[in-house]
Design a protein around this motif. Structure first.
Motif, PDB file in Angstrom:
ATOM      1  N   GLU A   1     -19.626   7.601 -11.048  1.00 15.59           N
ATOM      2  CA  GLU A   1     -20.413   7.658 -12.281  1.00 15.59           C
ATOM      3  C   GLU A   1     -20.642   9.101 -12.737  1.00 15.59           C
ATOM      4  O   GLU A   1     -20.742   9.369 -13.940  1.00 15.59           O
TER       5      GLU A   1
ATOM      6  N   THR B   1     -22.246  -2.911 -18.301  1.00 13.69           N
ATOM      7  CA  THR B   1     -22.806  -3.065 -16.966  1.00 13.69           C
ATOM      8  C   THR B   1     -22.670  -4.527 -16.576  1.00 13.69           C
ATOM      9  O   THR B   1     -23.286  -5.401 -17.193  1.00 13.69           O
TER      10      THR B   1
ATOM     11  N   VAL C   1     -19.742   0.089 -15.312  1.00 14.35           N
ATOM     12  CA  VAL C   1     -20.314   0.105 -13.967  1.00 14.35           C
ATOM     13  C   VAL C   1     -20.478  -1.332 -13.474  1.00 14.35           C
ATOM     14  O   VAL C   1     -20.676  -2.257 -14.263  1.00 14.35           O
ATOM     15  N   THR C   2     -20.392  -1.492 -12.151  1.00 13.28           N
ATOM     16  CA  THR C   2     -20.445  -2.819 -11.554  1.00 13.28           C
ATOM     17  C   THR C   2     -21.478  -2.835 -10.420  1.00 13.28           C
ATOM     18  O   THR C   2     -21.131  -2.789  -9.239  1.00 13.28           O
ATOM     19  N   PRO C   3     -22.761  -2.901 -10.755  1.00 15.06           N
ATOM     20  CA  PRO C   3     -23.811  -2.833  -9.726  1.00 15.06           C
ATOM     21  C   PRO C   3     -23.764  -3.995  -8.740  1.00 15.06           C
ATOM     22  O   PRO C   3     -23.525  -5.147  -9.122  1.00 15.06           O
TER      23      PRO C   3
ATOM     24  N   HIS D   1     -28.398  -8.137 -23.615  1.00 11.13           N
ATOM     25  CA  HIS D   1     -28.591  -7.736 -22.232  1.00 11.13           C
ATOM     26  C   HIS D   1     -29.548  -8.687 -21.516  1.00 11.13           C
ATOM     27  O   HIS D   1     -30.368  -9.358 -22.144  1.00 11.13           O
TER      28      HIS D   1
ATOM     29  N   ALA E   1     -23.603   3.869 -19.454  1.00 11.87           N
ATOM     30  CA  ALA E   1     -22.439   2.995 -19.333  1.00 11.87           C
ATOM     31  C   ALA E   1     -22.220   2.167 -20.593  1.00 11.87           C
ATOM     32  O   ALA E   1     -23.170   1.721 -21.235  1.00 11.87           O
TER      33      ALA E   1
ATOM     34  N   SER F   1     -32.093  -3.360 -13.431  1.00 15.49           N
ATOM     35  CA  SER F   1     -30.888  -3.033 -14.191  1.00 15.49           C
ATOM     36  C   SER F   1     -30.754  -3.957 -15.398  1.00 15.49           C
ATOM     37  O   SER F   1     -31.190  -5.108 -15.357  1.00 15.49           O
TER      38      SER F   1
ATOM     39  N   TYR G   1     -26.213   5.289 -15.013  1.00 15.35           N
ATOM     40  CA  TYR G   1     -26.032   3.900 -15.436  1.00 15.35           C
ATOM     41  C   TYR G   1     -26.425   3.699 -16.897  1.00 15.35           C
ATOM     42  O   TYR G   1     -25.840   2.875 -17.602  1.00 15.35           O
TER      43      TYR G   1
ATOM     44  N   PHE H   1     -28.124  -5.872 -17.371  1.00 16.78           N
ATOM     45  CA  PHE H   1     -26.747  -6.349 -17.322  1.00 16.78           C
ATOM     46  C   PHE H   1     -26.317  -6.834 -18.704  1.00 16.78           C
ATOM     47  O   PHE H   1     -27.096  -7.489 -19.410  1.00 16.78           O
TER      48      PHE H   1
END
Length: 272
Positions: free
Chosen positions: A182, A78, A52-54, A19, A75, A25, A72, A27
């Motif tokens: 979500e 991400t 999820v696609t922030p 990550h 998930a 966040s 989130y 990712f």
């Protein structure tokens, strides 16, 4: 579209962190082709998981909305939806690969989803769903249209999760906006009897179904897709892009301060 992904050695896989923590966040450290491959290769009968696609709007809301963050956190993947966030990360010396939800949705329909397989859609309109079905020659589309005010309607959210359980598909497109999509994904997880991958991709089907028009490619490359949406839907988008969006600068400032403190702490530990 042919998807190419680099073959990493075992040492490279171990060295690459799973990550990237950026702003507020975490990712997943994967690029667009790898994201598509992971989705395509997942067992369709595996327990339900969601993606999820922030974007900028989501990260700004994450700071003040106590509902979105725990959603989130659950998930499976991400991935960054925003080329603006990609640019901010680059200016910070971080590499955050961009995987726009609309591009991901289109690529799945173009290259992964087979015409005969079931596809489940939550949200959208009858016209959009029919247009997507005709465009890709889909033969088995299961569509559920939830009511408005979904966020404050737990019964309707439960009905969406029930529909997902009753209509198993490899891909479930959750297109009711955030955090409603979500919340549906969480309800599917809580049930324990749903399968497939839930894709929280907002208005992505509207673009494929002709309800909305995406920015030209040059505007996408120039990171101006937000401006295209603002000029085409000013009444709906002005607050997101002109009031809330600029708040990302404050999040960036906070994150840079926290990163500097962490690096200083790491240096002190190294000297002990």
């Amino acid at each position: 579209m042919t998807i190419h992904t680099p073959i990493l050695t075992e040492r490279e896989r171990r060295a690459k962190p799973r990550h990237i923590w950026f702003l507020n966040s975490a990712f997943d450290n994967i690029d667009f082709p790898t994201t598509v491959l992971r989705l395509a290769d997942r067992d369709p009968e595996a327990p339900f998981a969601f993606v999820v696609t922030p974007n900028v709007d989501h990260l700004v809301r994450l700071r003040r909305d106590n509902v979105l963050a725990p959603l989130y956190a659950q998930a499976w993947l991400t991935v960054c939806d925003s080329r603006v966030l990609e640019l901010i990360a680059s200016l910070s010396g971080e590499e955050v690969d961009v995987t726009p939800g609309s591009d991901l949705t289109e690529t799945l329909f173009n290259n992964v989803v087979m015409r005969h397989e079931p596809v489940t859609i939550i949200g959208g309109t009858r016209e959009v769903v029919d247009n997507v079905k005709a465009r890709y020659g889909l033969r088995d589309v299961r569509w559920h249209e939830p009511p408005m005010g979904l966020r404050n309607n737990p019964e309707a959210i439960a009905e969406c999760a029930q529909f997902v359980a009753d209509n198993p598909s490899r891909f479930i497109f959750l297109c009711v906006g955030s955090p409603q999509q979500e919340m549906i994904a969480e309800a599917c997880l809580d049930r324990g009897d749903c399968t497939g991958i839930g894709l929280c991709v907002g208005a992505s089907l509207d673009f494929l179904g002709g309800k909305a028009e995406r920015a030209p490619k040059w505007m996408q490359r120039a990171r101006l897709e937000w401006l295209h949406r603002l000029t085409h839907e000013p009444k709906r988008m002005w607050k997101r892009y002109l009031v809330d969006g600029p708040k990302i600068a404050f999040l960036w400032w906070e994150w840079r301060k926290a990163r500097a403190k962490l690096r200083e702490f790491e240096k002190r530990l190294a000297r002990i």
